[in-house]
Scaffold this motif. Structure first.
Motif, PDB file in Angstrom:
ATOM      1  N   ILE A   4      -3.865   7.525  15.300  1.00 19.72           N
ATOM      2  CA  ILE A   4      -4.440   6.621  14.292  1.00 19.72           C
ATOM      3  C   ILE A   4      -4.923   5.313  14.922  1.00 19.72           C
ATOM      4  CG2 ILE A   4      -3.305   7.615  12.270  1.00 19.72           C
ATOM      5  CD1 ILE A   4      -1.263   5.297  12.408  1.00 19.72           C
ATOM      6  N   PRO A  61       3.860   4.059  15.089  1.00 10.38           N
ATOM      7  CA  PRO A  61       3.752   4.982  13.946  1.00 10.38           C
ATOM      8  C   PRO A  61       3.932   6.437  14.363  1.00 10.38           C
ATOM      9  CG  PRO A  61       1.585   4.231  14.634  1.00 10.38           C
ATOM     10  CD  PRO A  61       2.576   3.469  15.465  1.00 10.38           C
ATOM     11  N   GLY A  62       4.444   7.239  13.458  1.00 11.40           N
ATOM     12  CA  GLY A  62       4.637   8.674  13.725  1.00 11.40           C
ATOM     13  C   GLY A  62       3.387   9.347  14.288  1.00 11.40           C
ATOM     14  N   PRO A  63       2.206   9.143  13.677  1.00 10.00           N
ATOM     15  CA  PRO A  63       1.000   9.797  14.200  1.00 10.00           C
ATOM     16  C   PRO A  63       0.540   9.217  15.539  1.00 10.00           C
ATOM     17  CG  PRO A  63       0.666   9.053  11.931  1.00 10.00           C
ATOM     18  CD  PRO A  63       1.931   8.424  12.407  1.00 10.00           C
ATOM     19  N   LYS A 110      -2.746  -9.338   7.468  1.00 12.18           N
ATOM     20  CA  LYS A 110      -2.420  -8.311   6.465  1.00 12.18           C
ATOM     21  C   LYS A 110      -1.781  -9.011   5.281  1.00 12.18           C
ATOM     22  CE  LYS A 110       0.492  -4.377   5.398  1.00 12.18           C
ATOM     23  NZ  LYS A 110       1.392  -3.326   5.842  1.00 12.18           N
ATOM     24  N   PRO A 153       7.564  -1.424  16.584  1.00 10.24           N
ATOM     25  CA  PRO A 153       7.435  -0.142  15.890  1.00 10.24           C
ATOM     26  C   PRO A 153       6.197   0.621  16.381  1.00 10.24           C
ATOM     27  CG  PRO A 153       7.577  -1.962  14.322  1.00 10.24           C
ATOM     28  CD  PRO A 153       7.449  -2.564  15.674  1.00 10.24           C
ATOM     29  N   GLN A 203       4.360  -6.622  16.589  1.00  7.47           N
ATOM     30  CA  GLN A 203       3.734  -5.355  16.949  1.00  7.47           C
ATOM     31  C   GLN A 203       2.400  -5.637  17.631  1.00  7.47           C
ATOM     32  OE1 GLN A 203       3.721  -2.618  13.691  1.00  7.47           O
ATOM     33  NE2 GLN A 203       2.951  -0.919  14.889  1.00  7.47           N
ATOM     34  N   ARG A 255      -3.705  12.074   9.308  1.00  6.04           N
ATOM     35  CA  ARG A 255      -2.287  11.861   9.026  1.00  6.04           C
ATOM     36  C   ARG A 255      -1.650  13.121   8.446  1.00  6.04           C
ATOM     37  NH1 ARG A 255       0.056   6.807   8.386  1.00  6.04           N
ATOM     38  NH2 ARG A 255      -1.285   5.069   8.943  1.00  6.04           N
ATOM     39  N   ARG A 274       0.817  -1.211   0.000  1.00  5.07           N
ATOM     40  CA  ARG A 274       0.000   0.000   0.000  1.00  5.07           C
ATOM     41  C   ARG A 274       0.851   1.261   0.000  1.00  5.07           C
ATOM     42  NH1 ARG A 274      -3.675   2.140   4.932  1.00  5.07           N
ATOM     43  NH2 ARG A 274      -1.806   1.630   6.074  1.00  5.07           N
ATOM     44  N   LYS A 275       1.810   1.318   0.936  1.00  5.79           N
ATOM     45  CA  LYS A 275       2.578   2.555   1.051  1.00  5.79           C
ATOM     46  C   LYS A 275       3.819   2.546   0.180  1.00  5.79           C
ATOM     47  CE  LYS A 275       1.113   3.779   5.626  1.00  5.79           C
ATOM     48  NZ  LYS A 275       0.942   2.474   6.270  1.00  5.79           N
ATOM     49  N   PHE A 294       6.729  -6.437   7.805  1.00  2.19           N
ATOM     50  CA  PHE A 294       5.623  -5.507   8.032  1.00  2.19           C
ATOM     51  C   PHE A 294       4.791  -5.238   6.777  1.00  2.19           C
ATOM     52  CE2 PHE A 294       8.468  -5.022  11.537  1.00  2.19           C
ATOM     53  CZ  PHE A 294       7.609  -4.964  12.626  1.00  2.19           C
ATOM     54  N   THR A 314      -4.610  -3.811   7.301  1.00  2.93           N
ATOM     55  CA  THR A 314      -3.269  -3.249   7.465  1.00  2.93           C
ATOM     56  C   THR A 314      -2.946  -3.459   8.944  1.00  2.93           C
ATOM     57  OG1 THR A 314      -4.235  -1.086   7.887  1.00  2.93           O
ATOM     58  CG2 THR A 314      -3.496  -1.539   5.640  1.00  2.93           C
ATOM     59  N   ILE A 315      -1.734  -3.163   9.342  1.00  3.11           N
ATOM     60  CA  ILE A 315      -1.406  -3.379  10.751  1.00  3.11           C
ATOM     61  C   ILE A 315      -2.129  -2.349  11.611  1.00  3.11           C
ATOM     62  CG2 ILE A 315       0.451  -3.396  12.453  1.00  3.11           C
ATOM     63  CD1 ILE A 315       2.196  -4.695  10.231  1.00  3.11           C
ATOM     64  N   GLU A 316      -1.994  -1.090  11.229  1.00  6.43           N
ATOM     65  CA  GLU A 316      -2.724  -0.046  11.954  1.00  6.43           C
ATOM     66  C   GLU A 316      -4.194  -0.096  11.538  1.00  6.43           C
ATOM     67  OE1 GLU A 316      -1.419   1.539  14.308  1.00  6.43           O
ATOM     68  OE2 GLU A 316       0.697   1.121  13.962  1.00  6.43           O
TER      69      GLU A 316
HETATM   70  P1  XMP Z   1       0.327  -0.657   7.997  1.00  5.74           P
HETATM   71  O1  XMP Z   1      -0.749  -0.076   8.867  1.00  5.74           O
HETATM   72  O2  XMP Z   1       0.491   0.093   6.708  1.00  5.74           O
HETATM   73  O3  XMP Z   1       1.678  -0.462   8.815  1.00  5.74           O
HETATM   74  O4  XMP Z   1       0.153  -2.125   7.771  1.00  5.74           O
HETATM   75  C1  XMP Z   1       2.905  -1.055   8.506  1.00  5.74           C
HETATM   76  C2  XMP Z   1       3.919  -0.571   9.526  1.00  5.74           C
HETATM   77  O5  XMP Z   1       4.117   0.837   9.371  1.00  5.74           O
HETATM   78  C3  XMP Z   1       3.785   1.511  10.570  1.00  5.74           C
HETATM   79  N1  XMP Z   1       3.123   2.764  10.185  1.00  5.74           N
HETATM   80  C4  XMP Z   1       3.691   3.973  10.268  1.00  5.74           C
HETATM   81  N2  XMP Z   1       4.898   4.361  10.709  1.00  5.74           N
HETATM   82  N3  XMP Z   1       4.354   6.613  10.253  1.00  5.74           N
HETATM   83  C5  XMP Z   1       5.215   5.675  10.713  1.00  5.74           C
HETATM   84  O6  XMP Z   1       6.299   6.054  11.144  1.00  5.74           O
HETATM   85  C6  XMP Z   1       3.120   6.303   9.782  1.00  5.74           C
HETATM   86  O7  XMP Z   1       2.358   7.160   9.367  1.00  5.74           O
HETATM   87  C7  XMP Z   1       2.773   4.910   9.806  1.00  5.74           C
HETATM   88  N4  XMP Z   1       1.656   4.232   9.427  1.00  5.74           N
HETATM   89  C8  XMP Z   1       1.896   2.909   9.685  1.00  5.74           C
HETATM   90  C9  XMP Z   1       2.873   0.568  11.328  1.00  5.74           C
HETATM   91  O8  XMP Z   1       2.872   0.839  12.711  1.00  5.74           O
HETATM   92  C10 XMP Z   1       3.470  -0.768  10.962  1.00  5.74           C
HETATM   93  O9  XMP Z   1       4.621  -1.040  11.737  1.00  5.74           O
END
Ligand code: XMP
Length: 538
Positions: free
Chosen positions: A423, A417-419, A530, A415, A459, A308, A15-16, A493, A534-536
């Protein structure tokens, strides 16, 4: 040293990270073998290289060798007389150099394949030394060889790829169509070992200590005697390791800034401050901007992206203001020069596109995963980016952290996340909602640690759902909120499986949360892997 020439291999989509390039996996695998490898763009000229490699690996890549403008290796590399291993595009590049017979395949081959190694006497045998004749391998290619180049032998085949492996009769030239660097080729590491150690005779003396020394020396050379560096820290593993590394290299000429966005975990800010300053000696400024963040988040009810974005841009505003203050103070210091560098704890998996080649057909741009980096500071004030962890994977960063004396709990930290909790509070973020999620999260993690499960889980966190459910507490009927617990296991992740707790554990956490956290009357466990989740939660 093995020279890895990067043609920009593409492997995974998320996704990202819409396009990930996986050439670094080759150097990572070589590091696992304690073999040092330097990765350079495929267009590297041999004449500009100040050292002689023991062997050369040509990586995979998204191009077609026969296309106009496709990248090609400096022909002088083939004259050097050192062993060469071509992987995927690299195999086609070797064939292209030896007769140009590469054609578009009728179908793209992608996924697992059964490989048959063919035995010959002499050096063509060496690549598969000690391996079974039947191997599971991972294929990802569209083009294929039209015919065997002159003086080459077939050393491996699959059902769809008659030239899955080739080797020159007399010269140490090898090409393989499959990817030995990915874990989907289980014995790939042995094959790379056969090449690097067996065939190239590279030394296996590369360690994390040496990597650290080299990185410290590189930072010192880059920053100079007086240069200063600025960086944001979050209390996470990556930014802490990067900060400690900078501190080792340049001491107090590195300035760390921690922005408290009001959405951090319970007591986190104080703890991070204590560890970074007292234990690690890092020059740190903490900025409490929680009101700015929490006031601004009011009213964002159903739009995770807006959340975000707001947090990202507010972070930049706060960080920039602080940076200007630090710069002003630094300018008056006779010992030090201007702040010219910005530290980013980017790891290899965060690097969206690693630049290797700019061709007319493929617009590949140099791209840094800036993740909230103050772009306008970079461009406006001419700050340059320094990314000492750019080649490393998470487990390697943890190993580096241990070498740098960072405490175990921090090195093994999940880990975050920044926000932050913003979130994990679905719907509108208010001080009250953050407090509920924070307390539930604390209990969940405390129980996980007490059960000795923390290091088995990649996580874990508690999220607060924006719904109410009915319950009975004491003798009263209540209408209160719902906490969702999430715990996953993953190596990268990008995909993740749920962690399988036993019921007693989950029941204990649930009871504690309902009893101890005001406003919560139910607890759920999130069973979504996932993908598709997603994780978050946002
Ligand atoms: P997702 O939710 O995309 O997350 O499956 C994958 C990993 O990325 C972390 N994550 C973030 N880390 N800023 C960060 O520094 C963000 O905006 C952010 N969004 C998701 C999440 O915690 C997981 O480890």
């Amino acid at each position: 040293t093995i020279l890895t020439l990067d043609f920009g291999s593409v492997a995974l989509c998320t996704r990202k990270m819409p396009q990930k390039r996986y050439t670094h996996l080759i150097t990572r695998r070589l590091r696992e073998l304690n073999v040092y490898s330097e990765m350079l763009p495929c267009t590297q000229k041999l004449a500009d290289l100040s050292w002689k490699p023991k062997g050369i690996i040509l990586s995979g890549g998204p191009y077609s060798v026969y296309e106009e403008g496709a990248p090609h290796v400096d022909p002088a590399m083939f004259e050097l007389g050192v062993p060469i291993l071509g992987i995927c595009y690299g195999l086609q590049e070797i064939a292209w150099h030896h007769g140009k017979n590469v054609v578009a395949g009728t179908e793209r081959e992608y996924g697992h394949a059964d490989l048959q190694a063919k035995r010959f006497n002499g050096h063509v045998d060496k690549l598969f030394h000690g391996l079974e004749d039947d191997l599971k391998v991972w294929m990802s290619h569209g083009d294929k060889l039209g015919a065997l180049p002159p003086s080459f032998h077939i050393i491996a085949t699959t059902k769809n790829a008659p030239f899955a492996g080739i080797a020159h009769e007399t010269k140490p030239l090898y090409g393989i169509q499959f990817h030995p660097e990915v874990t989907h080729t289980p014995r790939g590491i042995k094959l790379l070992e056969n090449f690097a150690v067996g065939i190239c005779q590279a030394k296996q003396d590369w360690t994390m200590d040496k990597f650290l020394d080299k990185e410290v020396a590189r930072i010192r050379a880059l920053v100079g005697e007086k240069g200063q560096v600025l960086g944001a820290v979050s209390g996470g593993v990556d930014s802490t390791v990067a900060a400690k590394l900078m501190h080792e290299a340049i001491g107090d000429r590195f300035h760390a800034v921690l922005v408290d966005n009001g959405c951090m975990r319970l007591n986190e800010c104080e703890q991070v401050k204590k560890t970074l300053t007292e234990h690690l000696g890092i020059n740190l400024t903490v900025v409490d901007a929680s009101d700015l963040f929490l006031d601004g988040l009011k009213g964002i009810t159903d739009n995770p992206e807006a959340k975000r974005k707001f947090i990202g841009s507010t972070f930049i505003d706060v960080f920039e203001a602080e940076a200007l203050k630090i710069e002003k103070a630094a300018a008056n210091s006779p010992k030090a020069g201007k702040i010219e560098w910005f530290l980013q704890g980017t790891l290899y998996p965060d690097v969206i596109e690693s630049i290797s080649f700019k061709g007319p057909s493929a617009t590949i741009k140099t791209h840094h995963n800036v993740g909230g980096l103050p772009e306008r500071m970079m461009n406006g004030q001419g700050l340059k980016l320094i990314e000492p962890l750019r080649e490393l994977f998470k487990d390697e960063v943890r190993e580096m952290g241990r070498k740098l004396g960072i405490p175990h709990e921090l090195v093994m930290r999940h880990p975050f996340p920044g926000p932050g909790i913003a979130i994990r509070v679905l719907g509108e973020v208010t001080r009250e909602q953050v407090a509920i999620a924070r307390k539930a999260d604390y209990i969940f993690i405390e129980e996980i640690k007490a059960a000795g499960l923390y290091d088995q889980i990649s996580q874990a966190f508690a999220a607060l759902l924006p719904v109410r459910a009915v319950g009975v507490m004491g003798d009263k009927r209540v209408h209160q909120q719902v906490i969702s617990l999430r715990a996953v296991c993953t190596t990268d992740f990008m995909t993740a499986n749920i962690f399988r707790f036993d019921w007693d554990f989950l029941e204990r956490v649930s009871t504690r949360i309902v009893n101890e956290v005001d406003g919560v009357c139910r607890v759920e466990y999130d069973l979504t892997s996932k993908p598709p989740g997603t994780i978050e939660m946002e």
